[in-house]
Design a protein around this motif. Structure first.
Motif, PDB file in Angstrom:
ATOM      1  N   ASN A 170       4.733  -3.479 -27.134  1.00  0.00           N
ATOM      2  CA  ASN A 170       5.196  -3.606 -25.750  1.00  0.00           C
ATOM      3  C   ASN A 170       4.847  -2.409 -24.871  1.00  0.00           C
ATOM      4  O   ASN A 170       5.230  -2.360 -23.706  1.00  0.00           O
ATOM      5  CB  ASN A 170       6.706  -3.850 -25.724  1.00  0.00           C
ATOM      6  N   PHE A 171       4.117  -1.455 -25.433  1.00  0.00           N
ATOM      7  CA  PHE A 171       3.727  -0.252 -24.688  1.00  0.00           C
ATOM      8  C   PHE A 171       2.707  -0.607 -23.608  1.00  0.00           C
ATOM      9  O   PHE A 171       1.790  -1.402 -23.831  1.00  0.00           O
ATOM     10  CB  PHE A 171       3.147   0.788 -25.653  1.00  0.00           C
ATOM     11  N   ILE A 172       2.867  -0.020 -22.440  1.00  0.00           N
ATOM     12  CA  ILE A 172       1.955  -0.215 -21.313  1.00  0.00           C
ATOM     13  C   ILE A 172       1.466   1.175 -20.897  1.00  0.00           C
ATOM     14  O   ILE A 172       2.189   1.907 -20.210  1.00  0.00           O
ATOM     15  CB  ILE A 172       2.662  -0.906 -20.132  1.00  0.00           C
ATOM     16  N   PRO A 173       0.258   1.579 -21.301  1.00  0.00           N
ATOM     17  CA  PRO A 173      -0.217   2.940 -21.013  1.00  0.00           C
ATOM     18  C   PRO A 173      -0.151   3.316 -19.525  1.00  0.00           C
ATOM     19  O   PRO A 173       0.176   4.462 -19.187  1.00  0.00           O
ATOM     20  CB  PRO A 173      -1.666   2.927 -21.499  1.00  0.00           C
ATOM     21  N   GLU A 174      -0.421   2.362 -18.645  1.00  0.00           N
ATOM     22  CA  GLU A 174      -0.410   2.636 -17.203  1.00  0.00           C
ATOM     23  C   GLU A 174       0.976   2.980 -16.673  1.00  0.00           C
ATOM     24  O   GLU A 174       1.112   3.526 -15.575  1.00  0.00           O
ATOM     25  CB  GLU A 174      -0.943   1.419 -16.424  1.00  0.00           C
ATOM     26  N   LEU A 175       2.012   2.675 -17.457  1.00  0.00           N
ATOM     27  CA  LEU A 175       3.383   2.941 -17.034  1.00  0.00           C
ATOM     28  C   LEU A 175       4.036   4.064 -17.838  1.00  0.00           C
ATOM     29  O   LEU A 175       5.263   4.164 -17.894  1.00  0.00           O
ATOM     30  CB  LEU A 175       4.222   1.660 -17.111  1.00  0.00           C
TER      31      LEU A 175
END
Length: 172
Positions: free
Chosen positions: A47-52
């Motif tokens: 569920n990781f979102i690098p942009e966030l």
């Protein structure tokens, strides 16, 4: 205070971010003591979102961090509603009260809105997070077992996004 900039976290930042979160939460009012490990676990998950995952930086030093990851709300009808989870917002003690945490939160919410997300949850001090528009998730019929309702907070990126969402926030 000198100017600081907000930017996306890089792989080179990870050790410094880990220590920053650990140090920042040593003086936090609401804490578990393992926030840095929780953030590392979220970063490794699906569920990781690098942009966030954002950092605040001044003169080459990281002074703050925020991460927003996907989290499900398991609804009573069995459907999943995908929202975001803020975990954690961290600012080093000597840089608090200079707008670093607010800038990180506002930029994270702005980017999340641009990416099409509708709602954000977090656990934390309502006295701090109410300034951004967070309110008790229980007001929407949303709970997180094991965490007192007053510390489980929700923010609608899209007005009325949670009007028809009721249930339990997924695994944190």
């Amino acid at each position: 205070m000198k100017n600081f900039k907000i930017r996306q976290e890089t792989k080179e930042d990870l050790d410094e971010v880990y220590q920053l979160i650990k140090t920042a939460f040593e003086t936090a009012k609401v804490k578990d003591g393992d926030e840095q490990d929780f953030a590392a676990k979220l970063r490794e998950g699906k569920n990781f979102i690098p942009e966030l995952s954002l950092v605040a930086e001044t003169d080459g030093k990281l002074i703050g961090h925020i991460m927003l990851t996907k989290t499900p709300v398991l609804q009573r009808n069995g459907e999943r509603y995908t929202a975001l989870l803020v975990a954690p917002l961290s600012v080093l003690l000597e840089y608090r009260d200079f707008g670093v945490g607010s800038a990180l939160m506002k930029e994270g919410l702005r980017l999340a809105t641009e990416m099409g997300y509708e709602a954000v949850f977090l656990t934390g001090d309502p006295n701090y997070y109410n300034r951004f528009g967070y309110q008790s998730a229980a007001n929407f019929g949303i709970i997180c077992p094991g965490i007192p309702d007053q510390f489980v907070l929700a923010y609608e990126l899209v007005p009325n996004a949670l009007d028809k969402v009721e249930g339990t926030i997924g695994e944190w």
